[in-house]
Design an enzyme around this catalytic site. Sequence first.
Site, PDB file in Angstrom:
ATOM      1  N   ARG A  15       4.646  -8.915  -8.719  1.00  0.00           N
ATOM      2  CA  ARG A  15       3.248  -9.367  -8.810  1.00  0.00           C
ATOM      3  C   ARG A  15       2.932  -9.742 -10.246  1.00  0.00           C
ATOM      4  O   ARG A  15       3.624  -9.303 -11.168  1.00  0.00           O
ATOM      5  CB  ARG A  15       2.287  -8.240  -8.413  1.00  0.00           C
ATOM      6  CG  ARG A  15       2.359  -7.887  -6.963  1.00  0.00           C
ATOM      7  CD  ARG A  15       1.208  -6.964  -6.581  1.00  0.00           C
ATOM      8  NE  ARG A  15       1.455  -6.415  -5.263  1.00  0.00           N
ATOM      9  CZ  ARG A  15       0.615  -5.625  -4.619  1.00  0.00           C
ATOM     10  NH1 ARG A  15      -0.539  -5.275  -5.174  1.00  0.00           N
ATOM     11  NH2 ARG A  15       0.906  -5.160  -3.425  1.00  0.00           N
ATOM     12  N   ASP A  42       5.353  -5.242   2.124  1.00  0.00           N
ATOM     13  CA  ASP A  42       5.092  -4.289   1.036  1.00  0.00           C
ATOM     14  C   ASP A  42       5.498  -2.864   1.397  1.00  0.00           C
ATOM     15  O   ASP A  42       4.647  -1.997   1.642  1.00  0.00           O
ATOM     16  CB  ASP A  42       3.598  -4.332   0.634  1.00  0.00           C
ATOM     17  CG  ASP A  42       3.357  -3.566  -0.654  1.00  0.00           C
ATOM     18  OD1 ASP A  42       4.338  -3.064  -1.246  1.00  0.00           O
ATOM     19  OD2 ASP A  42       2.181  -3.468  -1.059  1.00  0.00           O
ATOM     20  N   HIS A  45       5.106   1.345  -1.032  1.00  0.00           N
ATOM     21  CA  HIS A  45       4.163   2.455  -1.219  1.00  0.00           C
ATOM     22  C   HIS A  45       4.861   3.807  -1.100  1.00  0.00           C
ATOM     23  O   HIS A  45       4.326   4.814  -1.550  1.00  0.00           O
ATOM     24  CB  HIS A  45       3.029   2.371  -0.196  1.00  0.00           C
ATOM     25  CG  HIS A  45       2.111   1.217  -0.445  1.00  0.00           C
ATOM     26  ND1 HIS A  45       1.032   1.288  -1.296  1.00  0.00           N
ATOM     27  CD2 HIS A  45       2.121  -0.049   0.024  1.00  0.00           C
ATOM     28  CE1 HIS A  45       0.416   0.117  -1.327  1.00  0.00           C
ATOM     29  NE2 HIS A  45       1.063  -0.711  -0.533  1.00  0.00           N
ATOM     30  N   TYR A  90       0.715   3.756   5.603  1.00  0.00           N
ATOM     31  CA  TYR A  90       1.944   3.016   5.283  1.00  0.00           C
ATOM     32  C   TYR A  90       3.084   3.412   6.218  1.00  0.00           C
ATOM     33  O   TYR A  90       4.234   3.560   5.806  1.00  0.00           O
ATOM     34  CB  TYR A  90       2.302   3.218   3.806  1.00  0.00           C
ATOM     35  CG  TYR A  90       1.182   2.723   2.909  1.00  0.00           C
ATOM     36  CD1 TYR A  90       0.848   1.366   2.901  1.00  0.00           C
ATOM     37  CD2 TYR A  90       0.418   3.594   2.134  1.00  0.00           C
ATOM     38  CE1 TYR A  90      -0.206   0.897   2.118  1.00  0.00           C
ATOM     39  CE2 TYR A  90      -0.634   3.121   1.351  1.00  0.00           C
ATOM     40  CZ  TYR A  90      -0.936   1.779   1.350  1.00  0.00           C
ATOM     41  OH  TYR A  90      -1.975   1.313   0.588  1.00  0.00           O
ATOM     42  N   ARG A 162     -13.014  -6.694  -4.869  1.00  0.00           N
ATOM     43  CA  ARG A 162     -13.228  -5.294  -4.503  1.00  0.00           C
ATOM     44  C   ARG A 162     -12.627  -4.456  -5.617  1.00  0.00           C
ATOM     45  O   ARG A 162     -11.644  -4.875  -6.251  1.00  0.00           O
ATOM     46  CB  ARG A 162     -12.618  -4.963  -3.150  1.00  0.00           C
ATOM     47  CG  ARG A 162     -11.115  -5.050  -3.074  1.00  0.00           C
ATOM     48  CD  ARG A 162     -10.647  -4.738  -1.655  1.00  0.00           C
ATOM     49  NE  ARG A 162      -9.210  -4.683  -1.567  1.00  0.00           N
ATOM     50  CZ  ARG A 162      -8.401  -5.742  -1.575  1.00  0.00           C
ATOM     51  NH1 ARG A 162      -8.906  -6.959  -1.701  1.00  0.00           N
ATOM     52  NH2 ARG A 162      -7.101  -5.587  -1.483  1.00  0.00           N
ATOM     53  N   TYR A 164     -11.156  -0.739  -6.881  1.00  0.00           N
ATOM     54  CA  TYR A 164     -10.641   0.594  -6.544  1.00  0.00           C
ATOM     55  C   TYR A 164     -11.179   1.571  -7.578  1.00  0.00           C
ATOM     56  O   TYR A 164     -10.989   1.353  -8.781  1.00  0.00           O
ATOM     57  CB  TYR A 164      -9.117   0.576  -6.541  1.00  0.00           C
ATOM     58  CG  TYR A 164      -8.573  -0.256  -5.409  1.00  0.00           C
ATOM     59  CD1 TYR A 164      -8.360   0.306  -4.155  1.00  0.00           C
ATOM     60  CD2 TYR A 164      -8.318  -1.612  -5.568  1.00  0.00           C
ATOM     61  CE1 TYR A 164      -7.895  -0.457  -3.097  1.00  0.00           C
ATOM     62  CE2 TYR A 164      -7.850  -2.382  -4.521  1.00  0.00           C
ATOM     63  CZ  TYR A 164      -7.641  -1.797  -3.287  1.00  0.00           C
ATOM     64  OH  TYR A 164      -7.189  -2.564  -2.243  1.00  0.00           O
ATOM     65  N   ASP A 193     -13.586   1.001  -3.377  1.00  0.00           N
ATOM     66  CA  ASP A 193     -12.609   1.619  -2.485  1.00  0.00           C
ATOM     67  C   ASP A 193     -12.098   2.912  -3.120  1.00  0.00           C
ATOM     68  O   ASP A 193     -11.437   2.880  -4.163  1.00  0.00           O
ATOM     69  CB  ASP A 193     -11.453   0.628  -2.236  1.00  0.00           C
ATOM     70  CG  ASP A 193     -10.520   1.076  -1.120  1.00  0.00           C
ATOM     71  OD1 ASP A 193     -10.485   2.282  -0.809  1.00  0.00           O
ATOM     72  OD2 ASP A 193      -9.814   0.209  -0.563  1.00  0.00           O
ATOM     73  N   GLU A 220     -15.447   1.889   0.841  1.00  0.00           N
ATOM     74  CA  GLU A 220     -14.275   2.116   1.696  1.00  0.00           C
ATOM     75  C   GLU A 220     -13.616   3.466   1.407  1.00  0.00           C
ATOM     76  O   GLU A 220     -13.529   3.886   0.254  1.00  0.00           O
ATOM     77  CB  GLU A 220     -13.262   0.979   1.494  1.00  0.00           C
ATOM     78  CG  GLU A 220     -12.066   1.091   2.434  1.00  0.00           C
ATOM     79  CD  GLU A 220     -11.417  -0.239   2.715  1.00  0.00           C
ATOM     80  OE1 GLU A 220     -12.063  -1.091   3.354  1.00  0.00           O
ATOM     81  OE2 GLU A 220     -10.259  -0.424   2.294  1.00  0.00           O
ATOM     82  N   HIS A 245      -9.868   2.214   7.038  1.00  0.00           N
ATOM     83  CA  HIS A 245      -8.677   1.616   7.652  1.00  0.00           C
ATOM     84  C   HIS A 245      -8.439   2.268   9.012  1.00  0.00           C
ATOM     85  O   HIS A 245      -8.406   3.498   9.108  1.00  0.00           O
ATOM     86  CB  HIS A 245      -7.443   1.878   6.785  1.00  0.00           C
ATOM     87  CG  HIS A 245      -7.492   1.202   5.452  1.00  0.00           C
ATOM     88  ND1 HIS A 245      -6.970  -0.047   5.249  1.00  0.00           N
ATOM     89  CD2 HIS A 245      -8.009   1.598   4.259  1.00  0.00           C
ATOM     90  CE1 HIS A 245      -7.144  -0.386   3.979  1.00  0.00           C
ATOM     91  NE2 HIS A 245      -7.785   0.584   3.363  1.00  0.00           N
ATOM     92  N   THR A 295      -5.505  -5.439   4.126  1.00  0.00           N
ATOM     93  CA  THR A 295      -4.210  -5.972   3.668  1.00  0.00           C
ATOM     94  C   THR A 295      -3.377  -4.877   3.032  1.00  0.00           C
ATOM     95  O   THR A 295      -3.911  -3.873   2.559  1.00  0.00           O
ATOM     96  CB  THR A 295      -4.428  -7.078   2.614  1.00  0.00           C
ATOM     97  OG1 THR A 295      -3.193  -7.736   2.351  1.00  0.00           O
ATOM     98  CG2 THR A 295      -4.949  -6.533   1.295  1.00  0.00           C
ATOM     99  N   THR A 296      -2.069  -5.087   3.003  1.00  0.00           N
ATOM    100  CA  THR A 296      -1.216  -4.326   2.091  1.00  0.00           C
ATOM    101  C   THR A 296      -0.720  -5.263   0.999  1.00  0.00           C
ATOM    102  O   THR A 296       0.082  -4.890   0.161  1.00  0.00           O
ATOM    103  CB  THR A 296      -0.026  -3.677   2.819  1.00  0.00           C
ATOM    104  OG1 THR A 296       0.659  -2.818   1.920  1.00  0.00           O
ATOM    105  CG2 THR A 296       0.949  -4.704   3.389  1.00  0.00           C
ATOM    106  N   ARG A 382      -0.850   0.383  -7.959  1.00  0.00           N
ATOM    107  CA  ARG A 382      -0.321  -0.977  -7.876  1.00  0.00           C
ATOM    108  C   ARG A 382      -0.228  -1.647  -9.236  1.00  0.00           C
ATOM    109  O   ARG A 382      -0.461  -2.845  -9.375  1.00  0.00           O
ATOM    110  CB  ARG A 382      -1.145  -1.835  -6.912  1.00  0.00           C
ATOM    111  CG  ARG A 382      -1.459  -1.181  -5.606  1.00  0.00           C
ATOM    112  CD  ARG A 382      -0.412  -1.427  -4.558  1.00  0.00           C
ATOM    113  NE  ARG A 382       0.770  -0.610  -4.719  1.00  0.00           N
ATOM    114  CZ  ARG A 382       1.942  -0.852  -4.123  1.00  0.00           C
ATOM    115  NH1 ARG A 382       2.076  -1.886  -3.376  1.00  0.00           N
ATOM    116  NH2 ARG A 382       2.961  -0.060  -4.293  1.00  0.00           N
TER     117      ARG A 382
END
Length: 385
Positions: A15, A42, A45, A90, A162, A164, A193, A220, A245, A295-296, A382
């Site tokens: 990434r 992905d 995790h 995950y 968004r 975190y 989140d 979230e 989720h 999404t992941t 991440r």
Amino acid sequence: MKVSRVKLQPVATRRRSGIRNQHVIVRIDTDNDWTGWGEMSDLSHLPAWHFHTGSLEQTLTEALAGQDPRNLTRLEGLLLDLFPIETYLYSRSASVRQGVDIALHDLVAKANSQPVHNLLGGRVRDAMDVCLPIFRMQTTEQVQDRLKDLAWAYDLGFRLVRIYVGACPEADHMLLKAMAQTYGNEMQVKSWDFSGGLHWKAALTASEALGEFGTCQLIESPAPALDLDGLREFRNRSRNPVSEHVLSQHHAWQLLHGGCVDILNISPFVLGGLRPCQRVMALAESAQVGVLLGTTQELALGTAAIAHFAASAPAIDWPGDSTGPLLYEDDVVEKGVTYQSGALVVPDGPGLGVTVSESRLEALATPLEQDSASNLTALRDRTAA
Ligand code: GAE
Ligand code: MG
Ligand code: MG
């Protein structure tokens, strides 16, 4: 038409943040020369927990060879027996089912010269609004980097992100303050989140404090995963709608029955493909709650699958999260997905409407291997360690 072979190719992509993520590209061939492509997205995790690609490939070939790929219901049942529901964000068994389900949809749609969304009931939208992620900060020193990410999102035409939150309140507050100073109302926050990292009481205190520095549309995961009571307690006291989720079809029912959420966050990577997402969507419609597609951070194949699903699902009423192709520096496709003014455009068919490049696939091929587990916090956030 009969499945002749399942082929798995693990790949690694980096990434822009520096983190390297592993995925498995799934190829399903038939006796009459149709090919479908999917992905298990992905897998990074869980750094210490990988399946053996060779034996998984053999298991899937033995399970599916000789089967008619159009029997999607039957094949899903077959896979559920081998790779049962784990109710974990995950889940490895969900990744396996996700990869096969996407490849089967691509294959069957291609064999009918149709885009995948026609297989799902047709098209009710041409694009879905999405937001870019601003990843969690552990220290105030990371605020400057996140402001750079915000500028990058803005330059790409995004006006929604968004964030975190919850690990370093001081950093969260500094970021919201700087964001308001720089962008005013021009840049909006879809969600804060908490990723299930805090007890609901702590998340409530944190979100009230965040409210002094900025606003968001929804909150979230403000309680640990599967803490239904905690989510409900938070929701009863929160000014913002709450999303979570969905970890299984039954979990969706529990969230709705318990009055725990306002919005279901639905994803093929968690539920194991598009078919279970359709069933959870029907539950959301029955309960008249909000829906967003999570999404992941999938590659283009997984993102295209989500775009086709979005095209066919009228109940989606919140922006989604699928921006993997903007975050990853590489992909296995030559024709990928596109974004326009912060929206993921539904590809035209046939199939998923993205084209795998065999040479890119080869260039990114990397055996599935354990990532360094030395900095689990960076891995969860991440970011590169
Ligand atoms: O919790 C979420 O909504 C995220 O999308 C989360 O799953 C991310 O960590 C994502 C990623 O790899 O960036 O999986
Ligand atoms: Mg989340
Ligand atoms: Mg991920």
